[in-house]
Design an enzyme around this catalytic site. Structure first.
Site: not given
Ligand code: NAD
Ligand code: MG
Length: 338
Positions: A24-25, A85, A107, A133
């Protein structure tokens, strides 16, 4: 190249399915909330201890542990940090994934570099918004969307592309346009873009310009405005209408000076370094280095973060931005309440 819009995607493909969004990031909150408001059956999967648990509940989403969310789901979207992941997949996703389910990513890193190897009966797709996001959420609320890439890696059901298009529609992506690619191209171009141009190249360009002026005795405040603050104004012009829009807007002096001098900064040596960076991405050296760095507890990352924080550019900027009352000061997490 075909661009898919609203009429090319059918949300019904996902209507009778149970969807789990893990994390939920930045991306997780946007995908889960947008899909919920698009009328789909979504739950969020988190760790019991996660501070996001009450936030997701407050936003109206059912929340479960990763294991329970995966157990019930027909579609599992993995929106955890790329470097965690594999572990979560091995320990909590793989043992609980329903046969014939669909695994989704935003990704391609873990699939492309074979950190995650799903069984052959699992559909594997990607919906990668080309923006952070918080923008995916904000544009959805405005009735717009962020352009997305979709890709299919495994398709035992024959319906994976339709599901990817439906997902893109559910998060608002088809309002802006969706392009189909594959995991390899998305992963390699995304890493290259962020390393050579967006996060790496632009930051070093700004720093080097700032340092050059300060070392020559000019006030850091002036250097900050010239090299950092104005960057946004210029990039906005690129975004609106390309290089020609920028050249049209700036003075003739700036246009001539830029065209005749820019190539001396980004010279053939800089471009040949870009090619090396791309090769390290293509042959997996970067992925290995990054995963090793994560396993070692981020020693180099911590050091580099510290160095960035201590840079005079950052100190000057913090001081000046404090005086610019019109600037957006809230952090993006406060803006959306998650
Ligand atoms: P983030 O760091 O913002 O959020 C990650 C979430 O995962 C958080 O809610 C965290 O609490 C949770 N988490 C972490 N470890 C965990 C575990 N062991 N078990 C359960 N939950 C856990 O990540 P993000 O930036 O949203 O990235 C997520 C995916 O989206 C990645 O694959 C990234 O490459 C992709 N992505 C991100 C963006 C961006 O702008 N941030 C853009 C496109 C794609
Ligand atoms: Mg990117």
């Amino acid at each position: 190249m075909k661009v898919y819009y609203e009429q090319d995607a059918n949300l019904d493909v996902l209507k009778n399915k149970k969807i789990a969004v893990l994390g939920f990031g930045s991306q997780g909150h946007a995908h889960s909330l947008n899909l919920l408001e698009s009328g789909l059956d979504v739950c969020v999967g988190l760790r019991k201890t996660s501070s996001s648990w009450p936030k997701a509940e407050k936003a109206g989403l059912p929340v479960k542990t990763v294991k329970d969310a995966v157990k019930d789901a027909d579609v599992v979207m993995v929106l955890l940090p790329d470097q965690t992941q594999k572990k979560v997949y091995d320990e909590e996703i793989a043992p609980n994934l329903k046969p014939g389910a669909t695994l989704a990513f935003a990704h391609g890193f873990n699939i492309h570099y074979k950190q995650i190897v799903p069984p052959s009966d699992i559909n594997v797709m990607m919906i990668a918004p080309k923006g952070p996001g918080h923008l995916v959420r904000r544009t959805y609320l405005e009735g717009k969307g962020v352009p997305c890439l979709i890709a299919v890696y495994q398709d035992p059901s024959g319906k994976t592309k339709d599901m990817a298009l439906a997902w893109a529609k559910g998060i608002g992506g088809t309002k802006a346009g969706v392009i189909e690619t594959n995991f390899k191209n998305e992963t390699e171009t995304d890493l290259f873009g962020e390393q050579a141009v967006l996060c790496g190249g632009s930051a070093e360009l700004i720093k080097a310009g700032f340092e050059t002026l300060v070392e020559a005795g000019y006030p850091p405040e002036l250097a900050y405005f010239e090299c950092m603050h104005e960057m946004k104004l210029i990039v906005d012009l690129y975004y609106e209408g390309g290089l020609s829009r920028m050249n049209y807007s700036v003075s003739d002096t700036a246009e001539y000076g830029g065209m005749s001098r820019g190539k001396r900064v980004i010279n053939p040596e800089a471009k040949s370094e870009m090619k090396k960076i791309l090769t390290e991405i293509q042959d997996g050296r970067f992925a290995k280095e990054w995963l090793d760095e994560c396993n070692a507890g981020l020693p180099n990352m911590t050091k580099m973060r510290e160095e960035t924080k201590e840079h005079e550019l950052e100190k000057t900027g913090a001081k000046l931005r404090g005086m610019m009352s019109w600037l957006f000061k809230k952090n993006p997490k406060e803006e959306v309440g998650v």
